[in-house]
Design an enzyme around this catalytic site. Sequence first.
Site, PDB file in Angstrom:
ATOM      1  N   ARG A 150     -58.633 -55.702  22.537  1.00  0.00           N
ATOM      2  CA  ARG A 150     -59.282 -55.493  21.234  1.00  0.00           C
ATOM      3  C   ARG A 150     -59.140 -56.771  20.425  1.00  0.00           C
ATOM      4  O   ARG A 150     -58.054 -57.371  20.395  1.00  0.00           O
ATOM      5  CB  ARG A 150     -58.633 -54.326  20.494  1.00  0.00           C
ATOM      6  CG  ARG A 150     -59.071 -54.261  19.038  1.00  0.00           C
ATOM      7  CD  ARG A 150     -58.643 -52.997  18.359  1.00  0.00           C
ATOM      8  NE  ARG A 150     -59.390 -51.856  18.867  1.00  0.00           N
ATOM      9  CZ  ARG A 150     -59.337 -50.636  18.335  1.00  0.00           C
ATOM     10  NH1 ARG A 150     -58.560 -50.402  17.308  1.00  0.00           N
ATOM     11  NH2 ARG A 150     -60.051 -49.655  18.840  1.00  0.00           N
ATOM     12  N   HIS A 155     -67.804 -50.756  21.129  1.00  0.00           N
ATOM     13  CA  HIS A 155     -66.563 -50.054  21.484  1.00  0.00           C
ATOM     14  C   HIS A 155     -66.879 -49.071  22.619  1.00  0.00           C
ATOM     15  O   HIS A 155     -66.917 -47.862  22.417  1.00  0.00           O
ATOM     16  CB  HIS A 155     -66.033 -49.326  20.247  1.00  0.00           C
ATOM     17  CG  HIS A 155     -64.618 -48.861  20.331  1.00  0.00           C
ATOM     18  ND1 HIS A 155     -63.920 -48.745  21.524  1.00  0.00           N
ATOM     19  CD2 HIS A 155     -63.760 -48.458  19.362  1.00  0.00           C
ATOM     20  CE1 HIS A 155     -62.702 -48.293  21.272  1.00  0.00           C
ATOM     21  NE2 HIS A 155     -62.580 -48.122  19.971  1.00  0.00           N
ATOM     22  N   ARG A 187     -54.978 -44.841  18.514  1.00  0.00           N
ATOM     23  CA  ARG A 187     -55.536 -44.066  19.625  1.00  0.00           C
ATOM     24  C   ARG A 187     -55.929 -44.917  20.816  1.00  0.00           C
ATOM     25  O   ARG A 187     -55.618 -44.583  21.958  1.00  0.00           O
ATOM     26  CB  ARG A 187     -56.783 -43.286  19.171  1.00  0.00           C
ATOM     27  CG  ARG A 187     -56.494 -41.960  18.546  1.00  0.00           C
ATOM     28  CD  ARG A 187     -57.564 -41.615  17.559  1.00  0.00           C
ATOM     29  NE  ARG A 187     -57.455 -42.574  16.476  1.00  0.00           N
ATOM     30  CZ  ARG A 187     -56.659 -42.405  15.417  1.00  0.00           C
ATOM     31  NH1 ARG A 187     -55.984 -41.314  15.275  1.00  0.00           N
ATOM     32  NH2 ARG A 187     -56.563 -43.347  14.496  1.00  0.00           N
ATOM     33  N   THR A 188     -56.669 -45.970  20.572  1.00  0.00           N
ATOM     34  CA  THR A 188     -57.228 -46.690  21.717  1.00  0.00           C
ATOM     35  C   THR A 188     -56.109 -47.285  22.572  1.00  0.00           C
ATOM     36  O   THR A 188     -56.066 -47.094  23.792  1.00  0.00           O
ATOM     37  CB  THR A 188     -58.214 -47.776  21.243  1.00  0.00           C
ATOM     38  OG1 THR A 188     -59.199 -47.151  20.425  1.00  0.00           O
ATOM     39  CG2 THR A 188     -58.897 -48.438  22.420  1.00  0.00           C
ATOM     40  N   LYS A 234     -50.066 -69.349  17.859  1.00  0.00           N
ATOM     41  CA  LYS A 234     -49.833 -70.806  18.007  1.00  0.00           C
ATOM     42  C   LYS A 234     -51.135 -71.549  18.245  1.00  0.00           C
ATOM     43  O   LYS A 234     -51.133 -72.750  18.477  1.00  0.00           O
ATOM     44  CB  LYS A 234     -48.914 -71.054  19.209  1.00  0.00           C
ATOM     45  CG  LYS A 234     -47.554 -70.406  19.119  1.00  0.00           C
ATOM     46  CD  LYS A 234     -46.790 -70.713  20.416  1.00  0.00           C
ATOM     47  CE  LYS A 234     -45.437 -70.044  20.447  1.00  0.00           C
ATOM     48  NZ  LYS A 234     -44.838 -70.129  21.801  1.00  0.00           N
TER      49      LYS A 234
END
Length: 305
Positions: free
Chosen positions: A101, A129, A51-52, A80
């Site tokens: 995120r 959030h 969703r986000t 890396k």
Amino acid sequence: MRSLIDIKELSVAEIEALLDRADDIIANPKKYAEVCRGKKLATLFFEPSTRTRLSFEAAMYELGGNVLGFSEAQSSSAAKGESVADTAKTVSCYADIIAMRHPKEGAPLVAAMNASVPVINAGDGGHNHPTQTLTDLLTIRREKGKLSDFTIGFCGDLKFGRTVHSLIAALSRYTGIKVVLISPDELRVPDYVKKDNLDDCGIPYTETTDLMSVLGELDILYMTRVQKERFFSEEEYLRLKDSYILTPEKLRSAKDDLCIMHPLPRVNEIPVAVDSDPRACYFKQVLNGKFVRMALIMMLLEVEA
Ligand code: NCD
């Protein structure tokens, strides 16, 4: 230039303005179809999301802008050993705004300190959030017509559930809010969340392990998933994962105008049989999330309709 890392960076008036803008986008989508023409959003997702990430991308497309990014750490130079700071500096060369995120608490803040474009925290570990909170506030306001004078119960994994922490922080600034915290003892809301928000703002709250003893008092029930990925032991997860399952039978003792919310994804805490209950609001949240992110992108890019 502003970023959004913590919901408390927005004043109550700014939140109201964002929700008003989201309501206007819902009513008049055509007015907004070109406002971000030529602008690019980078979605940097070091943790899974449906969703986000997709709502951010859909939001930017619906504003007429473009999107670039990655959806897993393994496909970026983080694999890396590149630092979040260097990634943020790099992406600033390609995009006008970043949504990030990350599994580490504070990573989007580090990105914001190093980027030369606005950074939006799209979830940092078990911490915050803020854009889910804007989604939740828009849903509450559209369902209840107000952001004051109600009793809200948070149920499930209140320790690791970042959406809970941010929504408590936001609601603590409104009036007439009562909070009921329903969780196993092991998954209680962290003390800092209670102290910095509920205690400091004088919000009355109770804590219980028993959903049924409080369900009838609630105007809003905010269910959450037990956050498997944040547990240190599989055994503890297995012991706690089925703590609360909201069945249609249990809902018989709830108010007729209860608003059942969940940030999703759900696992088994809300059976599919509840979806047809008119009190179920979690798929409305999904849709609202796109509109409120459109409003937020416009605010941070300082574009007008
Ligand atoms: C939540 C999250 O990522 O914190 N999901 C979301 O963004 N809607 C909730 C969760 O993962 O349980």
